[in-house]
Design an enzyme around this catalytic site. Sequence first.
Site, PDB file in Angstrom:
ATOM      1  N   LYS A 128      -9.351   1.942  -1.911  1.00 49.99           N
ATOM      2  CA  LYS A 128      -9.560   1.281  -0.618  1.00 49.99           C
ATOM      3  C   LYS A 128     -10.947   1.591  -0.046  1.00 49.99           C
ATOM      4  O   LYS A 128     -11.309   2.755   0.140  1.00 49.99           O
ATOM      5  CB  LYS A 128      -8.470   1.738   0.348  1.00 49.99           C
ATOM      6  N   CYS A 144      -5.076  -3.450   2.443  1.00 48.13           N
ATOM      7  CA  CYS A 144      -4.789  -3.492   3.878  1.00 48.13           C
ATOM      8  C   CYS A 144      -6.031  -3.710   4.749  1.00 48.13           C
ATOM      9  O   CYS A 144      -6.560  -4.801   4.774  1.00 48.13           O
ATOM     10  CB  CYS A 144      -4.012  -2.244   4.292  1.00 48.13           C
ATOM     11  N   GLU A 163       0.863  -1.189   0.000  1.00 44.86           N
ATOM     12  CA  GLU A 163       0.000   0.000   0.000  1.00 44.86           C
ATOM     13  C   GLU A 163       0.903   1.244   0.000  1.00 44.86           C
ATOM     14  O   GLU A 163       1.945   1.251   0.670  1.00 44.86           O
ATOM     15  CB  GLU A 163      -0.832  -0.056   1.294  1.00 44.86           C
TER      16      GLU A 163
HETATM   17  C1  ACM Z   1      -3.896  -0.071   7.186  1.00 44.08           C
HETATM   18  O1  ACM Z   1      -5.003  -0.225   6.678  1.00 44.08           O
HETATM   19  N1  ACM Z   1      -2.890   0.437   6.521  1.00 44.08           N
HETATM   20  C2  ACM Z   1      -3.654  -0.481   8.586  1.00 44.08           C
END
Ligand code: ACM
Length: 264
Positions: A109, A142, A38
């Site tokens: 995301k 993530c 990420e």
């Molecule tokens: C995250 O979502 N980078 C902990």
Amino acid sequence: MRVGFVQNNPVFAEVGSNLSKVESLLAGNNADLMVLPELFSTGYHFLSREEAFTLGESIPEGPTTQTLIRICEQNRISIIAGIAERDGDRAYNSAVVIGPEGYLGKYRKTHLFDTEKKCFDPGDLPLRVFDIGSVRVGVMICFDWRFPEPARSLALAGADVVAHPSNLVLPHCPQAMITRCLENRVFAVTADRVGTEERIPGSPLRFIGQSQVVDPDGNILIRASETDEEIQIVDIDIEKARNKSINAHNDLFKDRRNDIYRTR
Ligand code: ACM
């Protein structure tokens, strides 16, 4: 199919040198699909929306995506990588999907973690599966792991492999992804970073590494260290992810009881 991850240690806002470092980690390695962490070219700890606008890039025109397109063309590989995206007056924590012939698409995301909510807009694109050669690859980022729905949605959409760019600060994800793989009989490639960012003096964020590839039976095929920049690659048999039966009487998809579950 050969899949793997790069585990890097970017310096916040040093996009040029972070990109060069990843390019040299990738050099000479032979893989079909590589997953990068990420926000791999900017670093993680954005403090404001202004920073997300300054460092965010348009996709696919921005320098990070363009560099990855060149790397994929030169090495005949596919890459899925997390980057900061700017789109007009919006900023997203995104991932790009690139094949040997060029840019294929992006994901934003869905579940923003903690102070990411101050800096980025929540994702507004569907959880999507991309055809990469003969393999179907779904993307989540993530903290999406903390909800069972993203991995399930990708599996139901036909994903063989879940590509999972990450910057993990909590300890649970590497083990939890084993469950996501067992629940869905998919492979998962989690690419994490290492190192520490201390953008707020006295409040360091330490990233836990342990990038990994897990198979549909929950086996950890490869797992990286907690501290080092690394690249690892493993051969996987994609057919394993296409068989959802777990014994003569149970099939993970056919046995689902949507008449019983509460989904809203
Ligand atoms: C995250 O979502 N980078 C902990």
